[in-house]
Design an enzyme around this catalytic site. Structure first.
Site, PDB file in Angstrom:
ATOM      1  N   HIS A 433       0.823  -1.211   0.000  1.00  0.00           N
ATOM      2  CA  HIS A 433       0.000   0.000   0.000  1.00  0.00           C
ATOM      3  C   HIS A 433       0.856   1.259   0.000  1.00  0.00           C
ATOM      4  O   HIS A 433       0.333   2.373  -0.234  1.00  0.00           O
ATOM      5  CB  HIS A 433      -0.928   0.000   1.220  1.00  0.00           C
ATOM      6  CG  HIS A 433      -2.225   0.716   0.993  1.00  0.00           C
ATOM      7  ND1 HIS A 433      -2.471   1.515  -0.107  1.00  0.00           N
ATOM      8  CD2 HIS A 433      -3.373   0.759   1.728  1.00  0.00           C
ATOM      9  CE1 HIS A 433      -3.667   2.016  -0.043  1.00  0.00           C
ATOM     10  NE2 HIS A 433      -4.259   1.573   1.062  1.00  0.00           N
ATOM     11  N   ASP A 437      -2.292   2.128  -4.630  1.00  0.00           N
ATOM     12  CA  ASP A 437      -3.531   2.537  -3.972  1.00  0.00           C
ATOM     13  C   ASP A 437      -4.624   1.504  -4.230  1.00  0.00           C
ATOM     14  O   ASP A 437      -4.511   0.644  -5.113  1.00  0.00           O
ATOM     15  CB  ASP A 437      -3.984   3.912  -4.480  1.00  0.00           C
ATOM     16  CG  ASP A 437      -3.013   5.015  -4.086  1.00  0.00           C
ATOM     17  OD1 ASP A 437      -2.366   4.868  -3.026  1.00  0.00           O
ATOM     18  OD2 ASP A 437      -2.881   5.999  -4.843  1.00  0.00           O
TER      19      ASP A 437
END
Length: 462
Positions: A433, A437
């Protein structure tokens, strides 16, 4: 006279040299040129008469002297990314080996390197203990060439010694017994056993106590042995240690998050069922589901380049790749390995299936080289081959994402407002992450879903 002696000496020297080298033709030519007025005696040769005008030699008995040679076998050179490994011996001192037979394996962080015997012989000495660490070029063992040849001739003697027992076996007489038993039926009653003169000591049934009690303690004794609680300790091999280290590094470094989706396998299953025989006949390889997911992943990675990128923690930069190298996780008895399929964006289903089959065969034979596992921009792990229904894979660093495939199970799904039973598979995408995204991750996984459910999307580039 001096010239004649020099000529004799030169020709004699040539003949002896030719004999040592096994050149019998040249030897005959050389000895024929020796002066006729001299006599020479060799071992096992007939001595000629000095007065004879012809020099005669009946024959030469020559033999090749074979001397056992001891050679030292060294550790083969490792790949650039590997510096050392642990030795696991397959043979011991005194064992006879044939040429190219594996003597030991060197376990490195990524693979195992087999060290074969350069020639047939006997292991003379092991220079490194079992489990010892070695580097490239380190002496491993000493081999005496050809020393095992006499031992190879011993098995026939053992077989010859094992042959005598059949004659000594006397069981053949018993077989005739059955025919005699099947002979004429007896016509007289068997003799009645004699009645004892004195009455036997009798007891009422109620007075007899059961005698099966002593057998009871034996059962707990046996049960106690079976129920023993034991432990055993086995040293972790280098590959397992490296896998554990890398997985822990991934957890400590990446901000891992997993998203899920499900894939309807009806169309791809129907396509495989329709063309699998023709595919096997033309390409001599089976058509599986893995090629569809690998090609779908390459298509989705081109559409979402962030999933194919990686963070360089040293320079704090994002590295985008314009090529797709997909690592395919393969479970082996020694641990998980991830050989790489390179330039998948340029492959079709046939190329992918052939490459997967080739890498899988090398993995099963423990022949994967470090070069086969270096690199990789994305990983696919197929836990469905073991019946897995659901799971969250761990990223294979330094990559940024991994796709987890699972088992195909029939489930009720809503299709066009109706409930139908379809073969369904859950898929999971674990991603870093820090770089990827949620939008890119979900879009990537939906792209894989659309390509696998309808491969025509690849042709239409949708």
């Amino acid at each position: 006279m001096w010239s004649h002696s020099r000529c004799l000496t030169r020709n004699l020297g040539r003949s002896l040299s030719a004999i040592r080298q096994g050149n019998h033709v040249f030897a005959r030519q050389a000895t024929a040129a020796i002066s006729a007025s001299h006599s020479i005696t060799f071992n096992n040769a007939v001595k000629s008469d000095p007065r004879s005008s012809v020099f005669q030699i009946q024959y030469f008995r020559t033999s090749v002297a074979y001397r056992d040679e001891i050679v030292t076998v060294k550790t083969p050179a490792f790949a650039e990314s590997v510096t050392e490994g642990d030795v696991r011996w397959e043979k011991a001192v005194g064992d006879t080996v044939s040429e190219d037979e594996v003597v030991c394996e060197i376990e490195t962080d990524k693979t195992s390197v087999q060290v074969p015997a350069p020639a047939a012989g006997v292991i003379e000495e092991l220079l490194i203990p079992d489990g010892g660490k070695v580097e490239g070029g380190t002496p491993l063992f000493k081999l005496r060439k050809g020393a095992g040849a006499p031992k190879a001739a011993e098995p026939p003697k053992a077989e010859a010694a094992a042959v005598p027992p059949p004659p000594s076996a006397a069981p053949p007489p018993p077989p005739p017994a059955p025919p005699s038993a099947v002979g004429p039926i007896p016509t007289t009653m068997p003799p009645v056993p004699p009645v004892p003169a004195h009455a036997m000591d009798t007891k009422p049934v109620s007075a007899i106590k059961p005698t099966a009690a002593p057998a009871a303690p034996a059962a707990p004794a046996e049960g106690g042995v079976k129920a023993a609680r034991t432990e055993s300790r086995v040293k972790m091999n280098r590959m397992r240690l490296r896998i554990a280290q890398r997985l822990k590094e991934a957890q400590n470094t990446c901000a891992m998050l997993t998203t899920f989706n499900e894939v309807d396998m009806s169309n791809i299953s129907e396509m495989r069922k329709t063309y699998k025989d023709a595919f096997l006949k033309k390409h001599n390889i089976k058509l599986g589901f893995m090629s569809a997911f690998v090609k779908a992943a390459a298509y989705a990675l081109s559409d979402q380049p962030a999933v194919n990128a990686v963070i360089d923690d040293t320079s704090k930069e994002i590295v985008y790749r314009d090529y797709v190298d997909i690592s395919v996780a393969v479970a082996t008895p020694k641990g998980l390995v991830v050989p790489v399929i390179r330039n998948v964006q340029e492959m079709n289903f046939t190329d992918i299936e052939k490459t997967i089959n080739m890498l899988g065969e090398k993995a099963r034979k423990n022949e994967l080289a470090v070069e086969d596992m270096d690199g990789g921009t994305f990983t696919i792990s197929n836990g469905g081959v073991f019946g897995s229904m659901f799971g969250t894979p761990i990223i294979n660093p330094p990559q940024s994402a991994i796709l987890g495939m699972h088992g195909i199970f029939d489930r009720p799904v809503a299709v066009g407002g109706k409930v139908e039973i379809r073969p369904m598979m859950y898929v999971a995408l674990t991603y870093d992450h820090r770089l990827i995204d949620g939008r890119e991750a979900v879009t990537f996984l939906r792209k894989i879903k659309s390509v696998v459910e309808d491969p025509r999307v690849l042709l239409l580039d949708m």
